[in-house]
Write an enzyme that holds these catalytic residues in place. Structure first.
Site, PDB file in Angstrom:
ATOM      1  N   ASP A  82       0.836  -1.201   0.000  1.00 40.89           N
ATOM      2  CA  ASP A  82       0.000   0.000   0.000  1.00 40.89           C
ATOM      3  C   ASP A  82       0.872   1.253   0.000  1.00 40.89           C
ATOM      4  O   ASP A  82       1.796   1.381   0.812  1.00 40.89           O
ATOM      5  CB  ASP A  82      -0.897  -0.021   1.242  1.00 40.89           C
ATOM      6  CG  ASP A  82      -1.983   1.032   1.211  1.00 40.89           C
ATOM      7  OD1 ASP A  82      -2.422   1.403   0.098  1.00 40.89           O
ATOM      8  OD2 ASP A  82      -2.414   1.478   2.294  1.00 40.89           O
ATOM      9  N   HIS A  83       0.597   2.167  -0.912  1.00 36.77           N
ATOM     10  CA  HIS A  83       1.298   3.458  -0.978  1.00 36.77           C
ATOM     11  C   HIS A  83       2.819   3.304  -1.009  1.00 36.77           C
ATOM     12  O   HIS A  83       3.539   3.966  -0.254  1.00 36.77           O
ATOM     13  CB  HIS A  83       0.875   4.360   0.179  1.00 36.77           C
ATOM     14  CG  HIS A  83      -0.507   4.910   0.027  1.00 36.77           C
ATOM     15  ND1 HIS A  83      -0.809   5.943  -0.837  1.00 36.77           N
ATOM     16  CD2 HIS A  83      -1.676   4.546   0.602  1.00 36.77           C
ATOM     17  CE1 HIS A  83      -2.108   6.200  -0.769  1.00 36.77           C
ATOM     18  NE2 HIS A  83      -2.656   5.361   0.090  1.00 36.77           N
ATOM     19  N   HIS A 208      -9.811   4.750  -1.273  1.00 38.72           N
ATOM     20  CA  HIS A 208      -8.973   4.879  -0.080  1.00 38.72           C
ATOM     21  C   HIS A 208      -9.692   5.773   0.932  1.00 38.72           C
ATOM     22  O   HIS A 208     -10.580   6.540   0.589  1.00 38.72           O
ATOM     23  CB  HIS A 208      -7.627   5.501  -0.444  1.00 38.72           C
ATOM     24  CG  HIS A 208      -6.692   4.558  -1.139  1.00 38.72           C
ATOM     25  ND1 HIS A 208      -5.489   4.172  -0.599  1.00 38.72           N
ATOM     26  CD2 HIS A 208      -6.791   3.914  -2.331  1.00 38.72           C
ATOM     27  CE1 HIS A 208      -4.884   3.339  -1.429  1.00 38.72           C
ATOM     28  NE2 HIS A 208      -5.656   3.169  -2.492  1.00 38.72           N
ATOM     29  N   VAL A 231      -9.425   0.081   4.435  1.00 44.62           N
ATOM     30  CA  VAL A 231      -9.743   0.419   5.824  1.00 44.62           C
ATOM     31  C   VAL A 231      -8.476   0.281   6.660  1.00 44.62           C
ATOM     32  O   VAL A 231      -7.851  -0.778   6.675  1.00 44.62           O
ATOM     33  CB  VAL A 231     -10.847  -0.501   6.388  1.00 44.62           C
ATOM     34  CG1 VAL A 231     -11.077  -0.215   7.868  1.00 44.62           C
ATOM     35  CG2 VAL A 231     -12.137  -0.337   5.597  1.00 44.62           C
ATOM     36  N   ALA A 232      -8.104   1.352   7.353  1.00 44.75           N
ATOM     37  CA  ALA A 232      -6.911   1.318   8.205  1.00 44.75           C
ATOM     38  C   ALA A 232      -7.206   1.915   9.577  1.00 44.75           C
ATOM     39  O   ALA A 232      -7.115   1.241  10.603  1.00 44.75           O
ATOM     40  CB  ALA A 232      -5.749   2.065   7.541  1.00 44.75           C
ATOM     41  N   THR A 233      -7.563   3.192   9.606  1.00 47.34           N
ATOM     42  CA  THR A 233      -7.725   3.915  10.866  1.00 47.34           C
ATOM     43  C   THR A 233      -8.779   3.281  11.769  1.00 47.34           C
ATOM     44  O   THR A 233      -8.607   3.207  12.997  1.00 47.34           O
ATOM     45  CB  THR A 233      -8.085   5.385  10.584  1.00 47.34           C
ATOM     46  OG1 THR A 233      -7.074   5.959   9.757  1.00 47.34           O
ATOM     47  CG2 THR A 233      -8.193   6.178  11.873  1.00 47.34           C
TER      48      THR A 233
END
Length: 284
Positions: A82-83, A208, A231-233
């Protein structure tokens, strides 16, 4: 083969109008919870890691754990970069067994972005790895990258058509008003722009910054061509809030086998909810 490309799972999602969740992983517990829950719900799955995550945990360790969990739960999954921005770094990780790449050249001028993405596509496709790229920029914080709201740029539909055609990417991350991290105000997504992008390109679209979005917005985005939801945060908050609450109630606790349990349970609820909203339960 349990670590697979995300290309076919996203194409299936595109055909059947659902989305595949991509959960950002940060530690062993996150990986355990996400894989276990996806397996229970028979959901396709992408495990995503930023450069910071792979640096923190070690690429070889992440690959080995992902492969072991996928085998344990009989769940082929995509392990995703990712990124990522550096071609040499991507090369090493693809050679280590990762088969899903997001090259982020969105901070560069258009022609430089195209050139960088093309080089990553040429490399990755030799290893049967899929490639996602971003056109436009999201605001907020992702890993060490900070993008002020004033610098965030929405994706231009006609430019997206050219970008996809010239680079040969397998999926396109779009900027339509989402942001990384927590929202400081109610997000207003540009669904008209999303529909126009969908009409201009034939590859699956990626959203994103989904943490904190209303479920209705995510479902509407999926109906307009989004096939991968990041989904991360939301996972990090569930994990850390549960840990904090446990230590407030048990200030003398020191055994991670105990205090990780409520943190994992909290993350499991997030994963279940996201899979439900994406409409991908039972899609294996």
């Amino acid at each position: 083969m349990y670590i697979i490309s995300s290309k076919n799972m996203l194409l299936k999602a595109q055909r059947q109008s659902y989305a595949v969740p991509a959960f950002n992983i940060h530690n062993l517990e996150t990986m355990q919870v996400v894989v276990e829950t996806a397996a229970e719900l028979r959901s396709p799955l992408i495990l995503a890691g930023t450069p910071g995550t792979y640096s923190y945990a070690g690429t070889g360790n992440v690959v080995a754990i992902a492969r072991d969990l996928a085998k344990k739960w009989d769940l082929p999954l995509a392990l995703h970069l990712d990124h990522h921005e550096d071609l040499a770094d991507i090369t090493r990780k693809v050679q280590a067994g990762i088969r899903s790449v997001m090259i982020d050249g969105s901070h560069s001028p258009f022609e430089e972005n195209v050139a960088l993405v093309k080089s990553v596509v040429e490399l990755s496709h030799r290893y049967d790895a899929s490639v996602e790229a971003e056109l436009g920029r999201l605001g907020g914080v992702e890993d060490d990258l900070v993008v002020d709201a004033k610098d965030a740029l929405y994706t231009n539909p006609e430019q997206a058509r050219e970008f996809v055609a010239r680079t040969g990417i397998d999926s396109l991350a779009v900027a339509i008003g989402t942001a990384h991290g927590l929202y400081t105000a109610e997000p207003k997504l540009d669904f008209e722009r999303l529909a126009a992008i969908r009409d201009c390109v034939d590859v699956p679209l990626v959203l994103h910054g989904a943490s904190g979005l209303p479920d209705s917005d995510i479902r509407r985005a999926i109906s307009l061509g989004v096939c991968k939801v990041n989904v991360a945060t939301e996972l990090k908050i569930a994990f850390s809030d549960a840990l904090k609450a446990y230590f407030l109630e048990n200030p003398g606790a020191n055994d991670p086998r105990h205090y990780m349990k409520p943190a994992k349970a909290a993350m499991k609820e997030v994963v279940r909810k996201v899979i439900h909203v994406c409409g991908c339960e039972g899609q294996l």
